[in-house]
Write an enzyme that holds these catalytic residues in place. Sequence first.
Site, PDB file in Angstrom:
ATOM      1  N   THR B 181      11.270  -0.612   9.762  1.00  0.00           N
ATOM      2  CA  THR B 181      12.242  -0.304   8.700  1.00  0.00           C
ATOM      3  C   THR B 181      11.766   0.976   8.024  1.00  0.00           C
ATOM      4  O   THR B 181      12.089   2.059   8.473  1.00  0.00           O
ATOM      5  CB  THR B 181      12.390  -1.463   7.689  1.00  0.00           C
ATOM      6  OG1 THR B 181      11.110  -1.831   7.193  1.00  0.00           O
ATOM      7  CG2 THR B 181      13.033  -2.659   8.352  1.00  0.00           C
ATOM      8  N   LYS B 204       5.422  -5.063  11.890  1.00  0.00           N
ATOM      9  CA  LYS B 204       6.074  -4.084  11.038  1.00  0.00           C
ATOM     10  C   LYS B 204       5.833  -4.535   9.603  1.00  0.00           C
ATOM     11  O   LYS B 204       5.677  -5.722   9.318  1.00  0.00           O
ATOM     12  CB  LYS B 204       7.559  -3.954  11.334  1.00  0.00           C
ATOM     13  CG  LYS B 204       8.431  -5.129  11.055  1.00  0.00           C
ATOM     14  CD  LYS B 204       8.964  -5.316   9.653  1.00  0.00           C
ATOM     15  CE  LYS B 204       9.294  -4.075   8.926  1.00  0.00           C
ATOM     16  NZ  LYS B 204       9.770  -4.437   7.527  1.00  0.00           N
ATOM     17  N   THR B 215       6.322  -7.996   4.021  1.00  0.00           N
ATOM     18  CA  THR B 215       7.594  -8.014   4.786  1.00  0.00           C
ATOM     19  C   THR B 215       7.236  -7.503   6.050  1.00  0.00           C
ATOM     20  O   THR B 215       7.281  -6.342   6.279  1.00  0.00           O
ATOM     21  CB  THR B 215       8.712  -7.097   4.398  1.00  0.00           C
ATOM     22  OG1 THR B 215       9.243  -7.538   3.247  1.00  0.00           O
ATOM     23  CG2 THR B 215       9.848  -7.148   5.420  1.00  0.00           C
ATOM     24  N   GLU B 295       4.276   1.939   2.084  1.00  0.00           N
ATOM     25  CA  GLU B 295       5.237   2.844   1.467  1.00  0.00           C
ATOM     26  C   GLU B 295       4.577   3.751   0.441  1.00  0.00           C
ATOM     27  O   GLU B 295       3.982   3.293  -0.522  1.00  0.00           O
ATOM     28  CB  GLU B 295       6.338   2.037   0.798  1.00  0.00           C
ATOM     29  CG  GLU B 295       7.292   1.424   1.813  1.00  0.00           C
ATOM     30  CD  GLU B 295       8.277   0.455   1.194  1.00  0.00           C
ATOM     31  OE1 GLU B 295       8.194   0.214  -0.021  1.00  0.00           O
ATOM     32  OE2 GLU B 295       9.118  -0.067   1.939  1.00  0.00           O
ATOM     33  N   ASN B 414      11.169   3.229  -3.067  1.00  0.00           N
ATOM     34  CA  ASN B 414      11.679   1.928  -3.484  1.00  0.00           C
ATOM     35  C   ASN B 414      12.835   2.007  -4.453  1.00  0.00           C
ATOM     36  O   ASN B 414      13.507   1.013  -4.689  1.00  0.00           O
ATOM     37  CB  ASN B 414      10.542   1.084  -4.044  1.00  0.00           C
ATOM     38  CG  ASN B 414       9.672   0.568  -2.923  1.00  0.00           C
ATOM     39  OD1 ASN B 414      10.127  -0.180  -2.082  1.00  0.00           O
ATOM     40  ND2 ASN B 414       8.425   1.015  -2.891  1.00  0.00           N
ATOM     41  N   SER B 419      17.911   0.370   3.637  1.00  0.00           N
ATOM     42  CA  SER B 419      18.132  -0.102   5.004  1.00  0.00           C
ATOM     43  C   SER B 419      17.080  -1.118   5.390  1.00  0.00           C
ATOM     44  O   SER B 419      16.099  -1.273   4.695  1.00  0.00           O
ATOM     45  CB  SER B 419      18.095   1.049   5.993  1.00  0.00           C
ATOM     46  OG  SER B 419      16.764   1.382   6.313  1.00  0.00           O
TER      47      SER B 419
END
Lengths: 419, 419
Positions: B181, B204, B215, B295, B414, B419
């Site tokens: 993602t 992932k 996640t 991220e 964030n 998506s």
Amino acid sequence: MTGNQSTDSGDDRIVGGAPLDAPRLVRNQGVTGPLGFRGAGITAGIKVSGKPDLALVFNEGPDYAAAGVFTRNQVKAAPVLWSQQVLTTGRLRAVILNSGGANACTGPGGFQDAHATAEAVAEALSNWGTETGAVEVAVCSTGLIGDRLPMDKVLAGVTEIVHEMAGGLSGGLDAAHAIMTTDTVPKQAALHHPQGWNVGGMGKGAGMMAPSLATMLVVLTTDARATPEQLDTALRRATVRTFDRLDIDGSTSTNDTVLLLSSGASQIPVEQADLDAAVLAVCDDLAAQMMADAEGVTKRVTITVNGARTEDDAIAVARTVARDSLVKTALFGSDPNWGRVLAAVGISPVTIEADRIAVSFNGSAVCVDGTGVSGARDVDLSGTDIAVVVDLGLGDASGMVRTTDLSHAYVEENSAYSS
Amino acid sequence: MTGNQSTDSGDDRIVGGAPLDAPRLVRNQGVTGPLGFRGAGITAGIKVSGKPDLALVFNEGPDYAAAGVFTRNQVKAAPVLWSQQVLTTGRLRAVILNSGGANACTGPGGFQDAHATAEAVAEALSNWGTETGAVEVAVCSTGLIGDRLPMDKVLAGVTEIVHEMAGGLSGGLDAAHAIMTTDTVPKQAALHHPQGWNVGGMGKGAGMMAPSLATMLVVLTTDARATPEQLDTALRRATVRTFDRLDIDGSTSTNDTVLLLSSGASQIPVEQADLDAAVLAVCDDLAAQMMADAEGVTKRVTITVNGARTEDDAIAVARTVARDSLVKTALFGSDPNWGRVLAAVGISPVTIEADRIAVSFNGSAVCVDGTGVSGARDVDLSGTDIAVVVDLGLGDASGMVRTTDLSHAYVEENSAYSS
């Protein structure tokens, strides 16, 4: 500005359009709003910036009752340890506060510095004509953790500040200015009770807002006649519902302190319920001012949880949502990403039923029975104020926590913090 | 790159310079590294970006033992509920995974979608020549919470992907690509055991890293012969020490899933201890890859707590520090602000003694006995890797949590996630 939260400290107004015989809350007065208090704020040179950094609140009496609430962090700054100790007497004549250094994690030497500061204040006040002991002086500090204070500057400042004390509104405002760190505006509030007594307060705090308090120094004053026990009760009831529920980033300062001093100068004894309500109102207003001025804030957010089994459950869920970085960054982006709210509710320490949860943003339902509502992605969150309401569908209890978004400015301010 | 954490999935190397008869870990192989597995990844049109979004891992047998670990979030996505149910049999023939939508908070309809996807995979595999039931197919989804999946595209993709299955390394890599993602690189690892069996995996996850998992979708495969109970034991022992201790922002996804499938194709029975060690090594490497690709990360941070009374205490303290926004923003700014570390330790759910705490950054002592060390402000944290070590001085237990800094890029990513 009527009816809005204002950060304008000069905004003297009736909150909520109260009738003339109701308590009146204003923001152009603070600790010197009540009778019997003097305040001062000066530049002692503790901050390298040259901004005001030393404040004094002095109680002229005739009463000297006092109570305090302190950080729940197990790492407590030296001034917190000192002030907790002196507060066991239920009596204070003065509070000395400095910005520019937290005096936390400074070891036995740091505690001696806090003690020496209180001694210096007591001596200066005694020389000025009011016989005072160090045990009647609370000490509060805020700033960077880990450095010793420049005691030559602190002690010289103490000698000077006693001569600057003013009883009018300017003294309180000067004090409110001198305790600011990353605050952008001074924070004051005062309540005038129709019975003739008053409660005033000043606060600082714009980061490290916390599960317990915040880096938050608050001094409250009243001219009502009240015992230390009455003050303690009113203070604890107010803080648990205000500062305790202001949660910016889940961090808890080593220095959080909230003090309430009574001069009794109005000569009016006060009922507990009236005192509770007045202290709550002043604390609530100061908490709203802190939220509005929190570091890097672009959104003022309230998280209300309804339908919980107990109020404690409601607050626990609201706190989990309020601290969730993914919720907070979404709100910064004005993104009605209710899925992140549900994910946060699901990791709270409360047993929930996922398919009973309802969520609304600013009054628009976005999730019912745990699933999305048509149009939920289109809710407009571009304004400054965002009200998130979660209904757990489990009971009748409710609770609300104030927080903010997580913005670029928050990252910037906290990655470059140095005073 | 030898000796460094690499995010280059094509980097085939011996980690730590292992001798030739020791297990060998490589990053250019994943789920199709072990014998008896095929993989595929295609663009089914679930993502609007047109990037790959559907992956399949197929177990050719002869064994079909399997185990799974799932999110501890009380709000569980439909595919998690489905996969938990089918895993009660201890048997899986295939895993279908999609990015582009989490299928979480989608109600009974969302569960029907997960079920229908498994049915479609079973039918396609049966048509392809391997009789398969829906209860032998696990489903994993990742993406935005709250929207139903475009089932026409999912079902068409399922029909197509079965024909794309490849047994070589490309099949595993294609699958690893299709589950990305906000990941910037695919994440694979495989361990070749000198006894002749192998463990491989793909993962992932680059946000919502969590107290429980992240996640995070991870599929692990092995060609060792092992019972479902052996797999379950190895998987739980590995995840608690790896993914469970990767804590980026304290958020926990609704969709976290880690699966381990055995084909038994090597015909080699495995000892529990050997399997445990191999699965742990692959999970640990995938966790390191996830940290490096989290991220908005600019720093890779390990928080090690020594001198705790128990390992649970050590992890609880490390987790509190790892989640603290003020610590994380300071690290983003390369600021050796150890006071924030102490403040975080002080609010952990463990009883500590403030004046026993020692802290070091990258091996340099910055705090001893709860107070600062001379030169602490000058420690250079400008590099990418930061090791924070806290000694509580209370016992002999230790624990480590991986985290990252809190950067502008984290906020950006964030606040604009879609998506």
